[in-house]
Enzyme design. Sequence first.
Site, PDB file in Angstrom:
ATOM      1  N   ARG A 185      42.842  31.861  43.688  1.00  0.00           N
ATOM      2  CA  ARG A 185      44.094  31.898  44.440  1.00  0.00           C
ATOM      3  C   ARG A 185      44.058  30.944  45.632  1.00  0.00           C
ATOM      4  NH1 ARG A 185      47.913  35.940  44.445  1.00  0.00           N
ATOM      5  NH2 ARG A 185      47.795  37.416  42.720  1.00  0.00           N
ATOM      6  N   GLU A 239      50.134  33.813  27.327  1.00  0.00           N
ATOM      7  CA  GLU A 239      49.619  35.151  27.585  1.00  0.00           C
ATOM      8  C   GLU A 239      50.803  36.016  27.989  1.00  0.00           C
ATOM      9  OE1 GLU A 239      46.875  37.661  30.727  1.00  0.00           O
ATOM     10  OE2 GLU A 239      46.298  35.582  30.302  1.00  0.00           O
ATOM     11  N   GLY A 292      40.891  43.064  33.219  1.00  0.00           N
ATOM     12  CA  GLY A 292      40.002  43.017  34.359  1.00  0.00           C
ATOM     13  C   GLY A 292      39.861  44.323  35.102  1.00  0.00           C
ATOM     14  N   HIS A 293      40.930  44.766  35.754  1.00  0.00           N
ATOM     15  CA  HIS A 293      40.848  45.898  36.680  1.00  0.00           C
ATOM     16  C   HIS A 293      40.280  47.147  36.026  1.00  0.00           C
ATOM     17  CE1 HIS A 293      42.372  49.300  39.128  1.00  0.00           C
ATOM     18  NE2 HIS A 293      42.050  48.497  40.122  1.00  0.00           N
ATOM     19  N   HIS A 336      47.472  42.024  31.616  1.00  0.00           N
ATOM     20  CA  HIS A 336      47.957  42.583  32.867  1.00  0.00           C
ATOM     21  C   HIS A 336      48.222  44.084  32.734  1.00  0.00           C
ATOM     22  CE1 HIS A 336      49.179  41.877  37.029  1.00  0.00           C
ATOM     23  NE2 HIS A 336      49.961  42.919  36.856  1.00  0.00           N
ATOM     24  N   GLY A 337      47.357  44.839  33.374  1.00  0.00           N
ATOM     25  CA  GLY A 337      47.510  46.289  33.424  1.00  0.00           C
ATOM     26  C   GLY A 337      46.961  47.040  32.232  1.00  0.00           C
ATOM     27  N   ASN A 388      38.110  39.768  33.058  1.00  0.00           N
ATOM     28  CA  ASN A 388      38.395  39.214  34.368  1.00  0.00           C
ATOM     29  C   ASN A 388      37.490  39.882  35.412  1.00  0.00           C
ATOM     30  OD1 ASN A 388      39.635  38.885  37.019  1.00  0.00           O
ATOM     31  ND2 ASN A 388      41.409  38.066  35.957  1.00  0.00           N
ATOM     32  N   GLU A 428      42.520  31.013  35.823  1.00  0.00           N
ATOM     33  CA  GLU A 428      43.916  31.272  36.180  1.00  0.00           C
ATOM     34  C   GLU A 428      44.210  30.582  37.504  1.00  0.00           C
ATOM     35  OE1 GLU A 428      44.547  35.675  34.142  1.00  0.00           O
ATOM     36  OE2 GLU A 428      44.424  35.498  36.322  1.00  0.00           O
ATOM     37  N   ARG A 435      41.407  35.112  48.111  1.00  0.00           N
ATOM     38  CA  ARG A 435      41.210  36.517  48.484  1.00  0.00           C
ATOM     39  C   ARG A 435      40.076  37.186  47.715  1.00  0.00           C
ATOM     40  NH1 ARG A 435      46.742  39.321  46.461  1.00  0.00           N
ATOM     41  NH2 ARG A 435      47.571  37.657  47.781  1.00  0.00           N
ATOM     42  N   HIS A 436      39.693  36.622  46.584  1.00  0.00           N
ATOM     43  CA  HIS A 436      38.546  37.171  45.849  1.00  0.00           C
ATOM     44  C   HIS A 436      37.652  36.030  45.355  1.00  0.00           C
ATOM     45  CE1 HIS A 436      41.571  36.602  42.731  1.00  0.00           C
ATOM     46  NE2 HIS A 436      42.190  37.722  43.008  1.00  0.00           N
ATOM     47  N   ASP A 493      37.527  39.168  38.769  1.00  0.00           N
ATOM     48  CA  ASP A 493      38.059  38.957  40.112  1.00  0.00           C
ATOM     49  C   ASP A 493      37.680  40.079  41.075  1.00  0.00           C
ATOM     50  OD1 ASP A 493      39.286  36.636  39.259  1.00  0.00           O
ATOM     51  OD2 ASP A 493      41.318  37.440  39.302  1.00  0.00           O
ATOM     52  N   HIS A 494      37.808  41.328  40.603  1.00  0.00           N
ATOM     53  CA  HIS A 494      37.676  42.445  41.532  1.00  0.00           C
ATOM     54  C   HIS A 494      36.231  42.776  41.884  1.00  0.00           C
ATOM     55  CE1 HIS A 494      41.861  42.864  41.932  1.00  0.00           C
ATOM     56  NE2 HIS A 494      42.064  43.173  40.672  1.00  0.00           N
ATOM     57  N   THR A 511      48.904  41.744  43.282  1.00  0.00           N
ATOM     58  CA  THR A 511      48.414  41.106  42.075  1.00  0.00           C
ATOM     59  C   THR A 511      49.592  40.379  41.455  1.00  0.00           C
ATOM     60  OG1 THR A 511      47.245  41.457  39.979  1.00  0.00           O
ATOM     61  CG2 THR A 511      48.857  43.125  40.618  1.00  0.00           C
ATOM     62  N   THR A 512      49.343  39.565  40.456  1.00  0.00           N
ATOM     63  CA  THR A 512      50.422  38.791  39.834  1.00  0.00           C
ATOM     64  C   THR A 512      51.509  39.722  39.320  1.00  0.00           C
ATOM     65  OG1 THR A 512      48.769  37.161  39.170  1.00  0.00           O
ATOM     66  CG2 THR A 512      50.942  37.003  38.155  1.00  0.00           C
ATOM     67  N   HIS A 569      40.691  34.153  38.631  1.00  0.00           N
ATOM     68  CA  HIS A 569      41.909  33.602  39.228  1.00  0.00           C
ATOM     69  C   HIS A 569      41.542  33.028  40.589  1.00  0.00           C
ATOM     70  CE1 HIS A 569      46.390  34.381  40.507  1.00  0.00           C
ATOM     71  NE2 HIS A 569      45.988  33.152  40.761  1.00  0.00           N
ATOM     72  N   ARG A 617      33.479  43.398  52.479  1.00  0.00           N
ATOM     73  CA  ARG A 617      32.475  43.583  53.526  1.00  0.00           C
ATOM     74  C   ARG A 617      31.950  42.261  54.076  1.00  0.00           C
ATOM     75  NH1 ARG A 617      30.048  48.747  53.830  1.00  0.00           N
ATOM     76  NH2 ARG A 617      28.852  47.816  55.538  1.00  0.00           N
TER      77      ARG A 617
END
Length: 239
Positions: free
Chosen positions: A45, A151, A213-214, A191-192, A7, A70, A49-50, A9-10, A100-101, A43, A18
Amino acid sequence: MAQLAVNVDHVATLRNARGVTFPEPIAAAVAAETAGADGIVVHLREDRRHINERDVRLLRKIVQSKLILEMGATSEMLGIALDVKPDCVTLVPEKREELTTEGGLDLITHENNIRQAIATLKNAGIAVCIFIDPDLDQIKLAHKIDADMIEIHTGAFCDATNDAQKQSEFSRIVDAAKIGTKLKLEVNAGHGIGYNTIQAFKGLSEISEFSIGHSIVARAILTGMDQAVRDMKQLIGAL
């Protein structure tokens, strides 16, 4: 061997912080694929936001492995998915105020809406995954309304603060993976999950794919995307 969907996204989160055009999530996706990622996840959204629509459309043109979108099961998002045609859509719950979700879709409450969304996407040739808590009733309903895959939301396990809680939450994941497989659903997890928690999944062969992802993006800041993805692929290969 389970697959790895990365992922990005970040990467877009950092770009948007910025209000500039870099770092580029498209470049991050290419680097992840080059390092061995089996899929790319984004994702889209409601509040953008990203990831934004431009990102999704470029990724559809560039991703060579598998593009997983997503999204919430809204008419706006369904329209975008039908136009972009990702390889897979993962339907997720979404609240503007969350960081986050926070959990899986409640299919029992939203069965009719999700059933219609699944039918719409599958009629367009798009595979459908449901992001879902490790709850057996929810998983049985996912099968009933014709999802292709689930998932399992692994956040409660990954965020657990003591061994007893971790063991309890992981037992729920194991049970969920087994019942999903028994129902002939493809079972993914996400997730996580990080470089430490992934090792707990050793021997759980029912998991077909990990969506991460993160932790990968965080490591990539220090090591580069290539090394971060290769490190995770190595850990998954040892499960």
